[in-house]
Structure formats: C-alpha cells, structure tokens
Motif scaffolding. Structure first.
Motif, PDB file in Angstrom:
ATOM      1  N   ASN A  51       0.993  -1.290  -0.663  1.00 47.27           N
ATOM      2  CA  ASN A  51      -0.070   0.149  -0.033  1.00 47.27           C
ATOM      3  C   ASN A  51       0.792   1.295  -0.064  1.00 47.27           C
ATOM      4  O   ASN A  51       0.297   2.862  -0.283  1.00 47.27           O
ATOM      5  CB  ASN A  51      -1.330   0.080   1.401  1.00 47.27           C
ATOM      6  N   LEU A  52       2.037   1.328   0.462  1.00 42.24           N
ATOM      7  CA  LEU A  52       3.193   2.138   0.094  1.00 42.24           C
ATOM      8  C   LEU A  52       3.949   2.083  -0.803  1.00 42.24           C
ATOM      9  O   LEU A  52       4.848   2.944  -0.888  1.00 42.24           O
ATOM     10  CB  LEU A  52       4.058   2.142   1.249  1.00 42.24           C
ATOM     11  N   GLY A  53       3.872   0.878  -2.152  1.00 45.70           N
ATOM     12  CA  GLY A  53       4.389   1.333  -2.860  1.00 45.70           C
ATOM     13  C   GLY A  53       5.175   0.690  -3.634  1.00 45.70           C
ATOM     14  O   GLY A  53       6.212   0.412  -4.650  1.00 45.70           O
ATOM     15  N   TYR A  54       5.348  -0.200  -2.359  1.00 47.34           N
ATOM     16  CA  TYR A  54       6.777  -1.604  -1.853  1.00 47.34           C
ATOM     17  C   TYR A  54       5.793  -2.921  -2.917  1.00 47.34           C
ATOM     18  O   TYR A  54       5.061  -3.458  -1.886  1.00 47.34           O
ATOM     19  CB  TYR A  54       7.423  -1.772  -0.513  1.00 47.34           C
ATOM     20  N   GLN A  55       6.282  -3.120  -3.923  1.00 48.98           N
ATOM     21  CA  GLN A  55       5.833  -4.645  -4.928  1.00 48.98           C
ATOM     22  C   GLN A  55       5.701  -5.316  -4.948  1.00 48.98           C
ATOM     23  O   GLN A  55       5.824  -6.688  -4.968  1.00 48.98           O
ATOM     24  CB  GLN A  55       4.990  -3.619  -6.055  1.00 48.98           C
ATOM     25  N   LEU A  56       8.232  -5.617  -4.628  1.00 46.41           N
ATOM     26  CA  LEU A  56       8.465  -6.960  -4.726  1.00 46.41           C
ATOM     27  C   LEU A  56       8.892  -7.040  -3.899  1.00 46.41           C
ATOM     28  O   LEU A  56       9.886  -5.898  -2.965  1.00 46.41           O
ATOM     29  CB  LEU A  56       9.634  -6.153  -5.946  1.00 46.41           C
ATOM     30  N   VAL A  57       8.865  -8.513  -3.703  1.00 50.49           N
ATOM     31  CA  VAL A  57       9.569  -8.491  -2.414  1.00 50.49           C
ATOM     32  C   VAL A  57      10.238 -10.004  -2.388  1.00 50.49           C
ATOM     33  O   VAL A  57       9.590 -10.492  -3.634  1.00 50.49           O
ATOM     34  CB  VAL A  57       8.411  -9.746  -0.940  1.00 50.49           C
ATOM     35  N   ALA A  58      11.432 -10.001  -2.364  1.00 48.39           N
ATOM     36  CA  ALA A  58      12.818 -11.316  -3.259  1.00 48.39           C
ATOM     37  C   ALA A  58      13.347 -11.565  -1.564  1.00 48.39           C
ATOM     38  O   ALA A  58      13.366 -10.718  -0.708  1.00 48.39           O
ATOM     39  CB  ALA A  58      13.444 -10.382  -3.789  1.00 48.39           C
ATOM     40  N   VAL A 117      12.650  -6.005   0.714  1.00 43.50           N
ATOM     41  CA  VAL A 117      10.947  -5.937  -0.060  1.00 43.50           C
ATOM     42  C   VAL A 117      11.641  -3.918  -0.594  1.00 43.50           C
ATOM     43  O   VAL A 117      11.989  -3.311   0.029  1.00 43.50           O
ATOM     44  CB  VAL A 117      10.312  -5.098   0.994  1.00 43.50           C
ATOM     45  N   VAL A 118      11.421  -4.125  -1.800  1.00 47.54           N
ATOM     46  CA  VAL A 118      11.265  -2.204  -2.555  1.00 47.54           C
ATOM     47  C   VAL A 118      10.533  -2.335  -3.630  1.00 47.54           C
ATOM     48  O   VAL A 118       9.313  -3.252  -3.388  1.00 47.54           O
ATOM     49  CB  VAL A 118      13.084  -3.446  -3.386  1.00 47.54           C
ATOM     50  N   ARG A 119      10.326  -1.264  -4.102  1.00 47.26           N
ATOM     51  CA  ARG A 119       8.991  -0.759  -5.019  1.00 47.26           C
ATOM     52  C   ARG A 119       9.343  -1.063  -6.270  1.00 47.26           C
ATOM     53  O   ARG A 119       8.202  -2.574  -6.753  1.00 47.26           O
ATOM     54  CB  ARG A 119       9.468   0.708  -5.217  1.00 47.26           C
ATOM     55  N   ASN A 120      10.272  -1.913  -7.025  1.00 48.05           N
ATOM     56  CA  ASN A 120       9.966  -3.022  -8.018  1.00 48.05           C
ATOM     57  C   ASN A 120      11.373  -3.626  -8.609  1.00 48.05           C
ATOM     58  O   ASN A 120      12.616  -3.763  -7.586  1.00 48.05           O
ATOM     59  CB  ASN A 120       9.227  -2.178  -9.623  1.00 48.05           C
ATOM     60  N   MET A 121      11.168  -4.261 -10.055  1.00 51.29           N
ATOM     61  CA  MET A 121      12.579  -4.680  -9.732  1.00 51.29           C
ATOM     62  C   MET A 121      13.858  -3.503 -10.514  1.00 51.29           C
ATOM     63  O   MET A 121      15.407  -3.876  -9.893  1.00 51.29           O
ATOM     64  CB  MET A 121      12.502  -5.769 -11.119  1.00 51.29           C
TER      65      MET A 121
END
Length: 159
Positions: free
Chosen positions: A60-67, A111-115
């Motif tokens: 919900n804060l824009g961090y869409q990618l979990v690795a 956890v980051v926003r995107n690739m």
C-alpha cells in the motif's frame, strides 16, 4: 519463566491489538486492572513481550517486490561474519537477515518498489559490502502465509 493460561490470554489480546486497554483486558479475563498490569510488566521484564508495534502493508506504500536473497561469503572468519552482519543492519530494504547452515551463509528478505530498485539495491548496496562471494535471488510471486510467533504455541507444545 513459566507462563500460565492467563498470561497466554493477555498475550493473545495484545497480539491482536497492542493498544488494548488494561481495563478491557481485565474485563475479558475476569481480573482487576492491577494484577493484569503486574502480569504485563512481568512479561516485559522477562523478555516475553519485547516491544509493541504496528504492521504496515508495504504494497500500500508502493513497495511491490519481495525477494529472498541468499548470500555466500568468500571467507568465513569471525571478523568477516561480523562485518557482513553489521553492514546489513544499515540496509533499510532488508527486513530480515538470517545466518543459516547449508549451501549459503545468509538469507535476506528484501522489500523494494520494483525490479529496477532491486537491481540498484544489489549493485550499489549489497555488492558494496566486503567479502560477498555469491548472491542468488528468489522473487515472491504470491505470499501464502505471513505471521508472527503466536503465543498459542507456548502452551500447545507444538502438537
């Protein structure tokens, strides 16, 4: 420290909502406020309750990618392990870092926003730490279960 069913009830209520008022806990378990307060303080003093937090949904804060990122160090001296562990503390993208046995040394939850942000994290921050030998990335496609330790486990004996 030995905990009983009353302690478990208090812990469950606080785990469900850390802002639960003493009065509400006391009413729910059939006690007065003072013994509930004393039990909570005892649980805090003995390290059963470490802190009170809130959960934030990173998506919900824009961090869409979990690795998950496995890290193997080049050399395994005590000093090198300590330096890596200290360096990871400063990486805000890393939510968890665990030293493991097996084919690699550490497993990081990132956890980051995107690739693109992940690539920058790997290139500019993780790779900047000394003694990194190999990094392998695993991307979460779907999270099936996320939880914290449940106080229900304390009395169940993990049956």
């Amino acid at each position: 420290m030995i905990i009983d069913n009353t302690d478990i009830q208090i812990l469950e209520m606080l785990q469900n909502d850390a802002k639960t008022k003493m009065k509400d806990i006391a009413n729910a378990i059939g006690m007065t406020i003072t013994p509930v307060y004393e039990r909570i303080k005892k649980l805090e003093r003995n390290g059963i309750i470490e802190n009170y937090t809130i959960s934030v949904n990173p998506k919900n804060l824009g961090y869409q990618l979990v690795a998950y990122c496995s890290v193997t160090l080049k050399e395994h001296s005590k000093d090198n392990l300590r330096k890596f562990e200290a360096g990871v503390q400063d990486l805000h993208q890393v939510l968890e870092c665990n030293h493991l046995s097996g084919n690699f040394d550490y497993l990081l939850k990132v956890v980051v926003r995107n690739m693109e942000d992940y690539q920058l994290f790997i290139s500019n921050q993780l790779a900047a730490l000394d003694n990194i030998g190999q990094v392998q990335s695993y991307f979460v496609m779907k999270s099936i279960k996320e939880s914290t330790f449940s106080c229900k486990n304390a009395l169940s004996g993990d049956k």
